[in-house]
Design an enzyme around this catalytic site. Structure first.
Site, PDB file in Angstrom:
ATOM      1  N   THR A   1       0.766  -1.179   0.011  1.00  0.00           N
ATOM      2  CA  THR A   1      -0.013  -0.004  -0.105  1.00  0.00           C
ATOM      3  C   THR A   1       0.782   1.179  -0.026  1.00  0.00           C
ATOM      4  O   THR A   1       0.733   2.258  -0.804  1.00  0.00           O
ATOM      5  CB  THR A   1      -1.087   0.116   1.215  1.00  0.00           C
TER       6      THR A   1
ATOM      7  N   ASN B   1      -5.019  -9.639  -7.684  1.00  0.00           N
ATOM      8  CA  ASN B   1      -5.317 -10.403  -6.389  1.00  0.00           C
ATOM      9  C   ASN B   1      -6.766 -11.019  -6.162  1.00  0.00           C
ATOM     10  O   ASN B   1      -7.039 -11.906  -5.158  1.00  0.00           O
ATOM     11  CB  ASN B   1      -5.346  -9.478  -5.302  1.00  0.00           C
TER      12      ASN B   1
ATOM     13  N   SER C   1       5.068  -6.804  -1.358  1.00  0.00           N
ATOM     14  CA  SER C   1       4.880  -6.837  -0.132  1.00  0.00           C
ATOM     15  C   SER C   1       5.247  -8.110   0.562  1.00  0.00           C
ATOM     16  O   SER C   1       5.593  -9.114  -0.214  1.00  0.00           O
ATOM     17  CB  SER C   1       3.243  -6.867  -0.031  1.00  0.00           C
TER      18      SER C   1
ATOM     19  N   HIS D   1       4.004  -9.822   3.216  1.00  0.00           N
ATOM     20  CA  HIS D   1       3.171 -10.933   3.926  1.00  0.00           C
ATOM     21  C   HIS D   1       2.165 -11.679   2.956  1.00  0.00           C
ATOM     22  O   HIS D   1       1.584 -12.444   3.267  1.00  0.00           O
ATOM     23  CB  HIS D   1       2.361 -10.206   5.034  1.00  0.00           C
TER      24      HIS D   1
ATOM     25  N   THR E   1      12.888   5.053  10.714  1.00  0.00           N
ATOM     26  CA  THR E   1      13.943   4.343  11.398  1.00  0.00           C
ATOM     27  C   THR E   1      13.629   2.782  10.332  1.00  0.00           C
ATOM     28  O   THR E   1      12.516   2.328  10.500  1.00  0.00           O
ATOM     29  CB  THR E   1      13.932   4.013  12.668  1.00  0.00           C
TER      30      THR E   1
ATOM     31  N   CYS F   1      -9.518  -5.936   1.590  1.00  0.00           N
ATOM     32  CA  CYS F   1      -9.478  -4.763   1.819  1.00  0.00           C
ATOM     33  C   CYS F   1     -10.963  -4.279   1.684  1.00  0.00           C
ATOM     34  O   CYS F   1     -11.309  -3.234   2.134  1.00  0.00           O
ATOM     35  CB  CYS F   1      -8.710  -4.030   0.672  1.00  0.00           C
TER      36      CYS F   1
HETATM   37  N1  PMP Z   1      -1.684  -4.570  -4.122  1.00  0.00           N
HETATM   38  C1  PMP Z   1      -1.884  -5.859  -4.223  1.00  0.00           C
HETATM   39  C2  PMP Z   1      -2.222  -6.363  -5.668  1.00  0.00           C
HETATM   40  C3  PMP Z   1      -2.386  -6.521  -3.159  1.00  0.00           C
HETATM   41  O1  PMP Z   1      -3.052  -7.765  -3.201  1.00  0.00           O
HETATM   42  C4  PMP Z   1      -2.203  -5.893  -1.775  1.00  0.00           C
HETATM   43  C5  PMP Z   1      -2.772  -6.710  -0.647  1.00  0.00           C
HETATM   44  N2  PMP Z   1      -4.114  -6.928  -0.585  1.00  0.00           N
HETATM   45  C6  PMP Z   1      -1.828  -4.862  -1.690  1.00  0.00           C
HETATM   46  C7  PMP Z   1      -1.268  -4.072  -2.805  1.00  0.00           C
HETATM   47  C8  PMP Z   1      -1.621  -4.035  -0.643  1.00  0.00           C
HETATM   48  O2  PMP Z   1      -0.289  -4.780   0.189  1.00  0.00           O
HETATM   49  P1  PMP Z   1       0.180  -4.357   1.664  1.00  0.00           P
HETATM   50  O3  PMP Z   1      -1.163  -5.284   2.635  1.00  0.00           O
HETATM   51  O4  PMP Z   1       1.486  -4.941   1.896  1.00  0.00           O
HETATM   52  O5  PMP Z   1      -0.374  -2.925   2.001  1.00  0.00           O
END
Ligand code: PMP
Length: 374
Positions: free
Chosen positions: A75, A154, A202, A204, A242, A327
């Site tokens: 994000t 996604n 990202s 995670h 940091t 989201c």
């Molecule tokens: N871009 C895509 C295609 C994603 O799938 C996601 C996570 N849902 C994000 C951006 C946002 O990533 P983060 O959770 O690391 O902020």
């Protein structure tokens, strides 16, 4: 957790135990806990760990370590890429192109930039989720400064034709940003072969911890972004704060592991997707959303004609799946991604996303299939 089946790896992945073990060595008094900006030995030991992780992440996308800027996740990377590039290059033009199926963090940045006077073209994909390249080319203008197209979607897993897009944008001197949050460990992304300028990553989504990510910023030819986070001038002045050494080290480890396990996982997960889809199609007439061939095996988005996704989810409370992006999970609106493919609100409401990963087993897939033996 034992009785639950997790099929929502596109929302997030658990941290790989090997990654967690490494991360723990960067926290306590006995570990490497220093501030990577400090010049004493404790700080420099932490800096060395950050540099090693930078090299690990860069090598996964065939980039140079100095081209990686640490952020708090995709994000933030998307915000830095879009707003940072738009603000810095606005004297060249104020037109941006993106796609209606991008992640909300890209679309929201575009909306913000529109409020600031930029003009944004939101392209509608084909009904299979893929961008129509001719329509894309027609949208390019003399005042276009930036294009943002994700690699792996996604919600439906389709892989956009970024190689061709990159050639065209490079030829015209237009910056290309690619959101690759869902790419690592699922498909290849080679920046030696594709002239992409900015890439969001990202941790995670790839068995690393939440709260860390990176933005690739091309050095040759040199690309810059205007900082969105001001402070101590960290990360070449592009992102102050940091450095979260333990998270960064973990992301490096997770990305390296994703490459090591790539072939083995790809093979296993391809079989799971094929099997689950065949079974759901045969048993309850499920239909796939999005292109089948140009997609990662990790994501299967299907609609169940005449059924409500929320009812299906309620009927299998121990199976973690989703109706779209996490989201947006709280909203009652149908998925804007599925709507952009031309699905009706009813069709979108009858769709579920299954996403598979490293710890998914054949038994889990079979248990889910059994739940559909209606
Ligand atoms: N871009 C895509 C295609 C994603 O799938 C996601 C996570 N849902 C994000 C951006 C946002 O990533 P983060 O959770 O690391 O902020």
């Amino acid at each position: 957790m034992k009785n639950s089946i997790y099929l929502d790896y596109a929302a997030t992945t658990p941290v790989d135990p090997q990654v967690a073990e490494k991360m723990m060595q960067y926290l306590t008094p006995a570990g490497v806990f220093g501030n990577a900006s400090s010049i004493h030995v404790t700080g420099q030991t932490a800096k060395k760990a950050v540099d090693d992780a930078r090299a690990q992440v860069a090598s996964v996308i065939h980039a140079e370590p100095e081209e990686m800027i640490w952020t708090s996740g995709a994000t933030e990377s998307n915000n830095l890429a879009l707003k940072g590039a738009a603000h810095l290059y606005q004297r060249k033009g104020r037109h941006i192109i993106t796609v209606k199926t991008e992640h909300v963090s890209v679309l929201d940045c575009c909306q913000q930039l529109e409020k600031e006077g930029f003009s944004v073209t939101y392209l509608t994909p084909e009904s299979n989720g893929l961008l129509n390249l001719e329509r894309f080319r027609d949208a390019l203008r003399d005042d276009t400064i930036l294009v943002s197209v994700m690699q792996v979607n996604n919600e439906i897993g389709v892989i956009q034709p970024i190689e061709t897009i990159a050639q065209w944008t490079a030829e015209r001197g237009i910056l290309l940003h690619v959101d690759a949050a869902q790419s690592i460990g699922k498909t290849q992304l080679n920046l030696q072969k594709m002239p992409i300028d900015l890439v969001s990553l990202s941790s995670h989504k790839t068995y690393g911890p939440k709260g860390v990510g990176a933005l690739y910023v091309r050095r040759r030819p040199r690309v810059r972004v205007a900082s969105q986070m001001h402070g101590g001038g960290h990360e070449q002045g592009m992102r102050s704060g940091t450095l979260a050494v333990h998270q960064i080290v973990a992301m490096g480890e997770a990305f390296e592991l994703a490459i090591e396990k790539f072939d083995e996982e790809q093979k296993k997960i391809k079989e799971f997707k094929q099997y689950l889809y065949e079974q759901l199609h045969a048993k309850v007439g499920a239909m796939v959303n999005g292109d089948w061939d140009n997609a990662v095996p990790h994501i299967l988005n299907v609609r169940f004609p005449g059924k409500k996704a929320s009812d299906l989810m309620n009927a299998m409370p121990n199976v973690a799946v989703s109706t779209g992006s996490a989201c947006h999970a709280k909203g009652t609106e149908p998925s804007y991604v599925l709507r952009a493919l031309g699905l009706s609100a009813e069709e979108a409401h009858s769709s579920l996303r299954f996403s598979f990963g490293r710890f998914t087993t054949r038994e889990e897939i079979e248990s889910v299939v059994d739940l559909f033996a209606m």
